[in-house]
Design an enzyme around this catalytic site. Structure first.
Site, PDB file in Angstrom:
ATOM      1  N   ASP A 121       0.847  -1.194   0.000  1.00  0.00           N
ATOM      2  CA  ASP A 121       0.000   0.000   0.000  1.00  0.00           C
ATOM      3  C   ASP A 121       0.885   1.246   0.000  1.00  0.00           C
ATOM      4  OD1 ASP A 121      -3.238   0.485   0.938  1.00  0.00           O
ATOM      5  OD2 ASP A 121      -1.844   2.188   1.103  1.00  0.00           O
ATOM      6  N   ILE A 122       0.470   2.244  -0.754  1.00  0.00           N
ATOM      7  CA  ILE A 122       1.254   3.481  -0.873  1.00  0.00           C
ATOM      8  C   ILE A 122       1.229   4.280   0.427  1.00  0.00           C
ATOM      9  CG2 ILE A 122      -0.537   5.068  -1.720  1.00  0.00           C
ATOM     10  CD1 ILE A 122       1.452   5.845  -3.972  1.00  0.00           C
TER      11      ILE A 122
ATOM     12  N   HIS B  21     -10.138  -5.524  -3.374  1.00  0.00           N
ATOM     13  CA  HIS B  21      -8.810  -5.715  -2.787  1.00  0.00           C
ATOM     14  C   HIS B  21      -8.940  -6.153  -1.346  1.00  0.00           C
ATOM     15  CE1 HIS B  21      -9.970  -1.446  -2.574  1.00  0.00           C
ATOM     16  NE2 HIS B  21      -9.337  -1.375  -1.414  1.00  0.00           N
ATOM     17  N   LEU B  22      -8.029  -7.028  -0.955  1.00  0.00           N
ATOM     18  CA  LEU B  22      -7.903  -7.440   0.445  1.00  0.00           C
ATOM     19  C   LEU B  22      -6.713  -6.689   1.015  1.00  0.00           C
ATOM     20  CD1 LEU B  22      -7.947 -11.356   0.845  1.00  0.00           C
ATOM     21  CD2 LEU B  22      -9.601  -9.708   1.757  1.00  0.00           C
ATOM     22  N   HIS B  23      -6.941  -5.972   2.125  1.00  0.00           N
ATOM     23  CA  HIS B  23      -5.818  -5.374   2.852  1.00  0.00           C
ATOM     24  C   HIS B  23      -5.253  -6.448   3.793  1.00  0.00           C
ATOM     25  CE1 HIS B  23      -6.873  -0.979   2.174  1.00  0.00           C
ATOM     26  NE2 HIS B  23      -8.053  -1.523   1.929  1.00  0.00           N
TER      27      HIS B  23
ATOM     28  N   ASN C 222     -13.044  -3.388   2.044  1.00  0.00           N
ATOM     29  CA  ASN C 222     -14.048  -2.339   2.185  1.00  0.00           C
ATOM     30  C   ASN C 222     -15.005  -2.373   0.999  1.00  0.00           C
ATOM     31  OD1 ASN C 222     -13.043  -1.163   4.616  1.00  0.00           O
ATOM     32  ND2 ASN C 222     -11.369  -0.257   3.443  1.00  0.00           N
TER      33      ASN C 222
ATOM     34  N   GLY D 168     -15.468   3.399   3.310  1.00  0.00           N
ATOM     35  CA  GLY D 168     -14.279   4.116   2.862  1.00  0.00           C
ATOM     36  C   GLY D 168     -13.594   3.483   1.667  1.00  0.00           C
ATOM     37  N   GLN D 169     -14.329   2.672   0.903  1.00  0.00           N
ATOM     38  CA  GLN D 169     -13.701   2.107  -0.304  1.00  0.00           C
ATOM     39  C   GLN D 169     -13.375   3.238  -1.268  1.00  0.00           C
ATOM     40  OE1 GLN D 169     -15.989  -0.766  -2.603  1.00  0.00           O
ATOM     41  NE2 GLN D 169     -14.241  -1.247  -3.911  1.00  0.00           N
ATOM     42  N   SER D 170     -12.081   3.425  -1.550  1.00  0.00           N
ATOM     43  CA  SER D 170     -11.678   4.540  -2.399  1.00  0.00           C
ATOM     44  C   SER D 170     -11.267   4.086  -3.797  1.00  0.00           C
ATOM     45  CB  SER D 170     -10.532   5.311  -1.737  1.00  0.00           C
ATOM     46  OG  SER D 170      -9.431   4.467  -1.504  1.00  0.00           O
TER      47      SER D 170
END
Ligand code: 5GP
Ligand code: ZN
Length: 111
Positions: A28-29, A98-100, A85, A91-93
Site C-alpha cells: 500500500d502506498i 482488494h484485500l488489505h 471495504n 471508505g472504499q476509495s
C-alpha cells in the site's frame, strides 16, 4: 482504466510482493502498519459485493495468497488482519476488489 487494473498491468508502478496468473499483491502506498499489502484479482471486480459463483476459486486463491504472504512477511504467528471495504461508508476509495493484509503491530479495532 481503473487504478488497480493499471497496477496489475504494470502501467502504474507499484512495489509488487507477489504475482501469478490471477492475482497481484503489492505494498500500500500509505501503509497503516509495518506490513500493509493489497491483494487484488487481475480481473476487474468492483468489490466483494460483485462476486459471483464463477469467482469461487479466485476468492479462495486471494485468501491463500494472504496466508502465504503473512508467512513471507513474518507475521503469521503474531497475527494480522484481512479487510475488504465495500462502498462509501466503509471508505472504499478504489472500485476494484482488494484485500488489505495488515500486521506487524498490535492493531486497534478502528486502526
Ligand atoms: P480502500 O480505501 O479502497 O479500501 O483501499 C485503497 C487503498 O489503496 C488505500 O489504502 C490506499 O492507500 C491505496 N492506494 C491508493 N492509490 C494507490 C497507489 O497508487 N499505489 C498503491 N500501492 N496503493 C494505493
Ligand atoms: Zn480494475
Amino acid at each position: 482504466m481503473c487504478l488497480f487494473c493499471e497496477i496489475s498491468k504494470g502501467t502504474i508502478p507499484s512495489r509488487i510482493e507477489y504475482e501469478d496468473d490471477s492475482v497481484v499483491a503489492f505494498h500500500d502506498i500509505a501503509p497503516q502498519a509495518p506490513v500493509h499489502i493489497l491483494i487484488i484479482p487481475k480481473k476487474h471486480i468492483e468489490s466483494a459485493a460483485a462476486l459471483t459463483p464463477d469467482d469461487r476459486d479466485l476468492v479462495f486463491h486471494m485468501f491463500e495468497t494472504a496466508t502465504n504472504l503473512a508467512s513471507k512477511m513474518g507475521i503469521a504467528d503474531s497475527g494480522y488482519r484481512l479487510i475488504t471495504n465495500i462502498g462509501a461508508d466503509a471508505g472504499q476509495s478504489v472500485p476494484h476488489l482488494h484485500l488489505h493484509l495488515i500486521g506487524g503491530k498490535r492493531l486497534n479495532w478502528n486502526n
